[in-house]
Structure formats: structure tokens, C-alpha cells
Enzyme design. Structure first.
Site, PDB file in Angstrom:
ATOM      1  N   ASN A   9       1.284  -0.750   0.078  1.00  0.00           N
ATOM      2  CA  ASN A   9      -0.097  -0.170  -0.182  1.00  0.00           C
ATOM      3  C   ASN A   9       1.425   1.028  -0.166  1.00  0.00           C
ATOM      4  O   ASN A   9       1.557   1.387   0.534  1.00  0.00           O
ATOM      5  CB  ASN A   9      -0.885  -0.106   1.424  1.00  0.00           C
ATOM      6  CG  ASN A   9      -1.753   1.502   1.394  1.00  0.00           C
ATOM      7  OD1 ASN A   9      -1.470   1.806   0.268  1.00  0.00           O
ATOM      8  ND2 ASN A   9      -1.909   1.434   3.069  1.00  0.00           N
ATOM      9  N   TRP A  10       0.469   2.326  -0.744  1.00  0.00           N
ATOM     10  CA  TRP A  10       2.006   2.792  -1.092  1.00  0.00           C
ATOM     11  C   TRP A  10       1.434   4.533  -0.765  1.00  0.00           C
ATOM     12  O   TRP A  10       1.540   5.543  -0.444  1.00  0.00           O
ATOM     13  CB  TRP A  10       1.744   3.234  -2.832  1.00  0.00           C
ATOM     14  CG  TRP A  10       2.673   2.374  -3.175  1.00  0.00           C
ATOM     15  CD1 TRP A  10       3.965   1.102  -2.454  1.00  0.00           C
ATOM     16  CD2 TRP A  10       3.284   2.324  -4.847  1.00  0.00           C
ATOM     17  NE1 TRP A  10       4.093   0.877  -3.605  1.00  0.00           N
ATOM     18  CE2 TRP A  10       4.524   0.889  -4.929  1.00  0.00           C
ATOM     19  CE3 TRP A  10       2.951   3.063  -5.899  1.00  0.00           C
ATOM     20  CZ2 TRP A  10       4.452   0.872  -6.185  1.00  0.00           C
ATOM     21  CZ3 TRP A  10       3.277   2.859  -7.175  1.00  0.00           C
ATOM     22  CH2 TRP A  10       4.096   1.367  -7.138  1.00  0.00           C
ATOM     23  N   LYS A  11      -0.067   4.425  -0.507  1.00  0.00           N
ATOM     24  CA  LYS A  11      -0.723   5.076   0.369  1.00  0.00           C
ATOM     25  C   LYS A  11      -0.128   7.003  -0.726  1.00  0.00           C
ATOM     26  O   LYS A  11      -0.544   6.262  -1.300  1.00  0.00           O
ATOM     27  CB  LYS A  11      -0.108   5.615   2.151  1.00  0.00           C
ATOM     28  CG  LYS A  11       0.267   4.628   2.510  1.00  0.00           C
ATOM     29  CD  LYS A  11       0.613   4.478   4.408  1.00  0.00           C
ATOM     30  CE  LYS A  11       0.116   3.751   5.031  1.00  0.00           C
ATOM     31  NZ  LYS A  11      -0.061   3.369   5.946  1.00  0.00           N
ATOM     32  N   HIS A 101     -10.188   0.863   4.343  1.00  0.00           N
ATOM     33  CA  HIS A 101      -8.529   0.862   5.783  1.00  0.00           C
ATOM     34  C   HIS A 101      -8.958   2.079   6.665  1.00  0.00           C
ATOM     35  O   HIS A 101      -9.107   2.367   6.192  1.00  0.00           O
ATOM     36  CB  HIS A 101      -7.712   1.338   4.266  1.00  0.00           C
ATOM     37  CG  HIS A 101      -5.934   1.054   4.856  1.00  0.00           C
ATOM     38  ND1 HIS A 101      -5.422   2.601   5.508  1.00  0.00           N
ATOM     39  CD2 HIS A 101      -5.521   0.472   4.586  1.00  0.00           C
ATOM     40  CE1 HIS A 101      -4.600   2.025   6.134  1.00  0.00           C
ATOM     41  NE2 HIS A 101      -4.016   0.858   5.497  1.00  0.00           N
ATOM     42  N   GLU A 103      -7.020   4.053   7.992  1.00  0.00           N
ATOM     43  CA  GLU A 103      -6.602   5.273   7.539  1.00  0.00           C
ATOM     44  C   GLU A 103      -8.240   5.590   6.649  1.00  0.00           C
ATOM     45  O   GLU A 103      -8.126   6.899   7.172  1.00  0.00           O
ATOM     46  CB  GLU A 103      -5.751   5.585   6.637  1.00  0.00           C
ATOM     47  CG  GLU A 103      -4.094   5.281   7.507  1.00  0.00           C
ATOM     48  CD  GLU A 103      -3.430   4.843   6.665  1.00  0.00           C
ATOM     49  OE1 GLU A 103      -3.115   5.466   4.862  1.00  0.00           O
ATOM     50  OE2 GLU A 103      -2.004   4.420   7.040  1.00  0.00           O
ATOM     51  N   GLU A 173      -5.891  -5.595  10.187  1.00  0.00           N
ATOM     52  CA  GLU A 173      -4.664  -4.894  10.734  1.00  0.00           C
ATOM     53  C   GLU A 173      -4.964  -3.660  11.526  1.00  0.00           C
ATOM     54  O   GLU A 173      -6.089  -3.051  11.575  1.00  0.00           O
ATOM     55  CB  GLU A 173      -4.810  -3.854   9.596  1.00  0.00           C
ATOM     56  CG  GLU A 173      -4.647  -4.416   7.502  1.00  0.00           C
ATOM     57  CD  GLU A 173      -3.698  -3.242   7.443  1.00  0.00           C
ATOM     58  OE1 GLU A 173      -2.637  -3.616   6.606  1.00  0.00           O
ATOM     59  OE2 GLU A 173      -4.319  -2.203   6.657  1.00  0.00           O
ATOM     60  N   GLY A 179       1.892   1.757  10.310  1.00  0.00           N
ATOM     61  CA  GLY A 179       2.848   3.392  10.604  1.00  0.00           C
ATOM     62  C   GLY A 179       3.551   3.441  11.712  1.00  0.00           C
ATOM     63  O   GLY A 179       3.805   4.788  12.109  1.00  0.00           O
ATOM     64  N   SER A 215       2.977  -2.452  10.536  1.00  0.00           N
ATOM     65  CA  SER A 215       4.482  -2.131  10.577  1.00  0.00           C
ATOM     66  C   SER A 215       5.130  -3.680  10.607  1.00  0.00           C
ATOM     67  O   SER A 215       5.840  -3.988  10.694  1.00  0.00           O
ATOM     68  CB  SER A 215       4.860  -1.577  11.939  1.00  0.00           C
ATOM     69  OG  SER A 215       4.362  -0.644  11.854  1.00  0.00           O
ATOM     70  N   GLY A 236       2.550  -0.576   4.037  1.00  0.00           N
ATOM     71  CA  GLY A 236       2.540   0.371   4.311  1.00  0.00           C
ATOM     72  C   GLY A 236       4.124   0.775   3.882  1.00  0.00           C
ATOM     73  O   GLY A 236       4.732   0.932   2.768  1.00  0.00           O
ATOM     74  N   GLY A 237       4.489   1.426   4.983  1.00  0.00           N
ATOM     75  CA  GLY A 237       5.769   2.096   4.536  1.00  0.00           C
ATOM     76  C   GLY A 237       7.036   1.218   4.261  1.00  0.00           C
ATOM     77  O   GLY A 237       8.125   2.142   3.764  1.00  0.00           O
TER      78      GLY A 237
END
Ligand code: PEP
Length: 254
Positions: A9-11, A101, A103, A173, A179, A215, A236-237
Site C-alpha cells: 500500500n503506497w498510500k 483501510h 486511514e 490490520e 505506521g 508495521s 505500507g511504509g
């Protein structure tokens, strides 16, 4: 044979040019023989909407890879400035869509009823939904993790026939792990995955896949994936750097 999904997930990162450069480096650095993934392994990329077409085009002809959208609105078209629909995502090359998601839920106020409508729109467009569920830290500390996750599953999936449920992949998640650098232990994740699997089986979906997200990094991916309840990871990150992501996939895919 075990099937493992590595979802990135590149956000809100990586425009079209950067996305093309990323994939070039990813294929160079992941050292996959002939650019091919090990059997049973899939890699899904969720770029921002503006890069969807570039990513989808770069993946044409590569088996086991797909591009997906991070979000869609539930209406197929109309006066909804700033939104994209599931058919528009499909036209840009998406084959999957993230729904719910954390977010979206916690920063943009998406409620369970929204995830239900979005999931319907995704299925209607013949795309694969990746439904994200998970509890906040307060909910975990109050001992409500399984209640929250079950409520989110009920809302998005509770009224669907088994054939539709089979199309859905679920990502567990925990919100407190996204994150933050703080991941669930394989054991904690497995406990929730078992509950999700039970819920899905009771509703007629015995083979749906359940990913863990929160994470995940090059350091902990192997330990997490050693837990057989995990059918993959949503990252993600640690997916933003193509060399790191290539190494994570290559080193844990086998
Ligand atoms: C995510 O965005 O779904 C996610 C799990 O992020 P991170 O890996 O950065 O925690």
C-alpha cells in the site's frame, strides 16, 4: 501448496514517473529468476489513483502481479468531484480495491455502512475487494478486539452469498500497529485470524485468504509469515522503497 500474498500500500506516495522507476528497480533488485515469482506467491500493488495506469501497464504479462486501487466511491458515475468509481479504477487497470483501510475509517470518517456500499460496488465491477478490519488500541485494551472485528465483518460481508464472499480477501490490520513501528506478535495476529477464518467459514467462505498488516518490515516479515494462519501481508511504509520491498518478497516468498 501454501498461497502467500504480498500487498504493497503506497498510500499518498509515488506519482506515475516514480512508479515506473520503482517497478524497474523492484524487478532488478528482487532477483526473481526471469522476473517470475515463486509458485503460490502473488504481489499486489496499491498505488495512488494517479499512478494506477502506469503500474498496471508495467505489470502486463507478469503472472502473479496485480495493481489495485486504494479506495473507490460506491456510485458507478456522476457528480462526485474528487472521487473515483470502481468501473473507473478497472478502466485504469485495477484488478483489486482496498476497502475500509483504517486511514479511511479513522482519518476520513468512513463508517461500516460505507464499507458495505463500497464492497458491493467493487464486486459489481468484477474487482477483488481487500477488506481491512482491525481494532484501535483502546478497543484492544478493553478486550473488545474480536467484537470489533466481527462487527466490521458483519457490516461489510454479513448479507453476501458464499459465492461473493469467496472473492473477498480480508486484511487484519490492528489500528495501533499501522505506521507505528509496533507490530502484533505472530501469536496475537493468529488468534484474530482464526476468529476471522471461523466467521468466514460459518458464512460459506472456506478458502478466503487473510493477510496481516501493521508495521511489517524486512526484519519481522519472516517471523510473521512463519505463522501459518497468515496468508500474506499488507505493507505500507516498508513497501515504499523498491529495493527493500524486493528483498522482503524475495527472502520470504519461498
Ligand atoms: C497499511 O498501510 O496498510 C500498513 C499496514 O502500513 P504500515 O505497514 O506502514 O504499518
Amino acid at each position: 501448496m501454501r498461497q502467500v500474498v504480498f500487498a504493497a500500500n503506497w498510500k499518498m506516495h509515488l506519482g506515475p514517473e516514480e512508479a515506473r522507476a520503482y517497478l524497474k528497480t523492484f524487478f532488478e533488485r528482487s532477483r526473481l529468476p526471469d522476473g517470475r515469482l515463486p509458485e503460490g506467491c502473488e504481489v499486489w500493488f496499491f498505488p495512488p489513483a494517479v499512478s494506477l495506469e502506469a503500474v498496471a501497464q508495467a505489470l502486463v504479462g507478469r503472472s502473479g502481479f496485480l495493481a489495485g486501487a486504494q479506495n473507490v466511491y460506491w456510485e458507478p458515475k456522476g457528480a462526485f468531484t474528487g472521487e473515483i468509481s470502481a468501473p473507473l479504477a478497472a478502466a485504469a487497470g485495477a484488478r483489486a480495491v482496498l476497502v475500509g483501510h483504517s486511514e479511511r475509517r479513522h482519518r476520513f470518517g468512513e463508517i461500516d455502512a460505507d464499507t458495505e456500499r463500497k464492497l458491493s460496488a467493487v464486486l459489481e465491477a468484477q474487482l477483488l475487494p481487500l477488506l481491512c478490519v482491525g481494532e484501535t488500541l483502546a478497543e484492544r485494551e478493553a478486550g473488545n478486539t474480536l467484537d470489533v472485528v466481527t462487527r466490521q465483518l458483519e457490516a461489510a460481508l454479513g448479507r453476501r452469498p458464499p459465492a461473493a464472499l469467496q472473492q473477498v480477501t480480508v486484511a487484519y490490520e490492528p489500528v495501533w500497529a499501522i505506521g507505528t513501528g509496533r507490530n502484533a506478535t505472530p501469536r496475537d495476529a493468529a488468534e484474530v485470524h482464526r476468529a476471522i477464518r471461523r466467521w468466514l467459514a460459518e458464512h460459506g467462505a472456506k478458502s478466503s485468504r487473510i493477510l496481516y498488516g501493521g508495521s511489517v518490515s524486512l526484519k519481522n516479515a519472516a517471523e510473521l509469515l512463519a505463522e501459518r494462519e497468515l496468508d500474506g501481508v499488507l505493507v505500507g511504509g516498508a513497501s515504499l522503497d523498491p529495493a527493500t520491498w524486493g528483498e522482503l518478497v524475495r527472502s520470504t516468498a519461498a
